[in-house]
Design a protein around this motif. Structure first.
Motif, mmCIF file in Angstrom:
data_model
loop_
_atom_site.group_PDB
_atom_site.id
_atom_site.type_symbol
_atom_site.label_atom_id
_atom_site.label_comp_id
_atom_site.label_asym_id
_atom_site.label_seq_id
_atom_site.Cartn_x
_atom_site.Cartn_y
_atom_site.Cartn_z
ATOM 1 N N LEU A 141 0.808 -1.211 0.000
ATOM 2 C CA LEU A 141 0.000 0.000 0.000
ATOM 3 C C LEU A 141 0.846 1.268 0.000
ATOM 4 N N ALA A 142 2.116 1.161 0.353
ATOM 5 C CA ALA A 142 2.973 2.338 0.468
ATOM 6 C C ALA A 142 3.423 2.826 -0.903
ATOM 7 N N SER A 143 3.481 4.140 -1.070
ATOM 8 C CA SER A 143 3.892 4.708 -2.357
ATOM 9 C C SER A 143 5.329 4.366 -2.696
ATOM 10 N N ASP A 144 6.188 4.153 -1.663
ATOM 11 C CA ASP A 144 7.597 3.855 -1.937
ATOM 12 C C ASP A 144 7.819 2.413 -2.377
ATOM 13 N N GLN A 145 6.738 1.638 -2.456
ATOM 14 C CA GLN A 145 6.811 0.280 -2.997
ATOM 15 C C GLN A 145 6.025 0.162 -4.304
ATOM 16 N N SER A 146 5.734 1.300 -4.896
ATOM 17 C CA SER A 146 4.951 1.346 -6.124
ATOM 18 C C SER A 146 5.752 2.014 -7.234
ATOM 19 N N LEU A 147 5.126 2.121 -8.407
ATOM 20 C CA LEU A 147 5.779 2.761 -9.546
ATOM 21 C C LEU A 147 6.136 4.216 -9.253
ATOM 22 N N PHE A 148 5.446 4.845 -8.312
ATOM 23 C CA PHE A 148 5.774 6.224 -7.960
ATOM 24 C C PHE A 148 7.214 6.327 -7.479
ATOM 25 N N ALA A 149 7.709 5.317 -6.779
ATOM 26 C CA ALA A 149 9.085 5.355 -6.272
ATOM 27 C C ALA A 149 10.101 5.326 -7.408
ATOM 28 N N PHE A 150 9.739 4.741 -8.538
ATOM 29 C CA PHE A 150 10.616 4.754 -9.713
ATOM 30 C C PHE A 150 10.785 6.181 -10.229
ATOM 31 N N PHE A 151 9.708 6.936 -10.278
ATOM 32 C CA PHE A 151 9.787 8.321 -10.742
ATOM 33 C C PHE A 151 10.355 9.258 -9.679
ATOM 34 N N GLN A 152 9.921 9.090 -8.444
ATOM 35 C CA GLN A 152 10.266 10.039 -7.392
ATOM 36 C C GLN A 152 11.611 9.741 -6.743
ATOM 37 N N ASP A 153 11.892 8.470 -6.465
ATOM 38 C CA ASP A 153 13.048 8.105 -5.634
ATOM 39 C C ASP A 153 14.131 7.345 -6.385
ATOM 40 N N GLN A 154 13.988 7.247 -7.697
ATOM 41 C CA GLN A 154 14.994 6.583 -8.539
ATOM 42 C C GLN A 154 15.153 5.100 -8.220
ATOM 43 N N GLN A 155 14.131 4.481 -7.638
ATOM 44 C CA GLN A 155 14.212 3.036 -7.412
ATOM 45 C C GLN A 155 14.142 2.311 -8.747
ATOM 46 N N SER A 156 14.802 1.160 -8.821
ATOM 47 C CA SER A 156 14.774 0.382 -10.062
ATOM 48 C C SER A 156 13.409 -0.274 -10.226
ATOM 49 N N LEU A 157 13.039 -0.529 -11.469
ATOM 50 C CA LEU A 157 11.781 -1.232 -11.726
ATOM 51 C C LEU A 157 11.806 -2.625 -11.111
ATOM 52 N N GLN A 158 12.936 -3.297 -11.200
ATOM 53 C CA GLN A 158 13.023 -4.665 -10.693
ATOM 54 C C GLN A 158 12.732 -4.726 -9.193
ATOM 55 N N SER A 159 13.164 -3.714 -8.447
ATOM 56 C CA SER A 159 12.947 -3.710 -6.995
ATOM 57 C C SER A 159 11.481 -3.542 -6.620
#
Length: 258
Positions: free
Chosen positions: A52-70
């Motif tokens: 449910l957290a935004s930092d575990q969603s696609l938003f984190a890819f745009f906002q926090d530079q997380q990799s898609l794989q993660s």
């Protein structure tokens, strides 16, 4: 191959097509990655067990530079999902529309393909042109445009054509596109009328397969199931098997054989 499923109108079957085409790929031995690029998160809600957290969603890819794989979540009977979050609605205002953000998904998928070179990707888009939909268009190999058999949906397809005419000189390529008739009711004269108009306008880009109005197709998302798990012998399941076969024949989704 990457297929973005997009129309500038809601209710035409974008999410249903992403779900059931993904399931058809899985059943053929070609489990795909599905990306929910819509802040409404309908595809993610069908999964039913996402963070449910935004930092575990696609938003984190745009906002926090997380990799898609993660951010991938396993999806039994389909493959994998990168879930959406309502915070995605902020992407337009945060990042604007510069080249760096418009190519972000494409570059992220390029990196992901190094780990999964043979995996297809289906992108369920939001029903409006903005940074998210433009990311999908810039990233995809084929744009799959569902058109329900009503005149407003046909008009929305025309809007996409005009959008692509503006984008393609910037992208320096023609976006391969296919048009899929959905909610097709052979008892209604309007269905055949819309089909004829679409074929007159787009010719061979219109798929031969149509997705007929079907109770099983309509019911299955509410049960958090794809159409095959709900009723594999239904006419809706037959339509989506036929859709996969035609896309494979056209080279849009080449299939591995065991």
């Amino acid at each position: 191959m990457r297929i973005a499923i997009f129309n500038q109108k809601g209710g035409v079957g974008k999410t249903t097509t992403a779900l059931n085409l993904g399931a058809a790929l899985h059943r053929s031995g070609n489990a795909p990655l599905l990306i929910d690029l819509d802040p409404q998160g309908h595809l993610s809600s069908i999964h039913g067990n996402i963070p449910l957290a935004s930092d575990q969603s696609l938003f984190a890819f745009f906002q926090d530079q997380q990799s898609l794989q993660s951010l991938e979540v396993e999806w039994e009977h389909i493959g994998s999902l990168i879930p959406a979050h309502q915070q995605l609605i902020k992407v337009d205002s945060i990042f604007g529309k510069g080249p760096a953000v418009l190519n972000k998904l494409r570059l992220g998928l390029d990196a992901l393909e190094a780990e999964h070179p043979d995996r297809h990707c289906l992108i369920d888009c939001c029903p409006y042109i903005g940074v998210l939909a433009l990311n999908a268009i810039f990233a995809c190999d084929t744009l799959l445009i569902p058109v329900s058999t009503d005149y407003l949906s046909l008009q929305a397809a025309e809007h996409i054509t005009r959008t692509l005419q503006v984008l393609e000189p910037v992208m320096k390529r023609r976006v391969n596109r296919t048009y899929l008739l959905t909610r097709f009711d052979r008892r209604r004269r309007m269905s055949e009328d819309v089909r004829q108009r679409l074929c007159e306008r787009y010719g061979d880009d219109v798929l031969d397969v149509v997705i007929a109005e079907n109770v099983t197709v309509a019911e299955s998302p509410s049960l958090q199931q794809d159409v095959f798990r709900h009723n594999a012998s239904s006419s809706g399941a037959h339509d989506y098997r036929s859709l996969l076969a035609e896309l494979a024949e056209r080279g849009c989704l080449p299939l591995k054989t065991n």
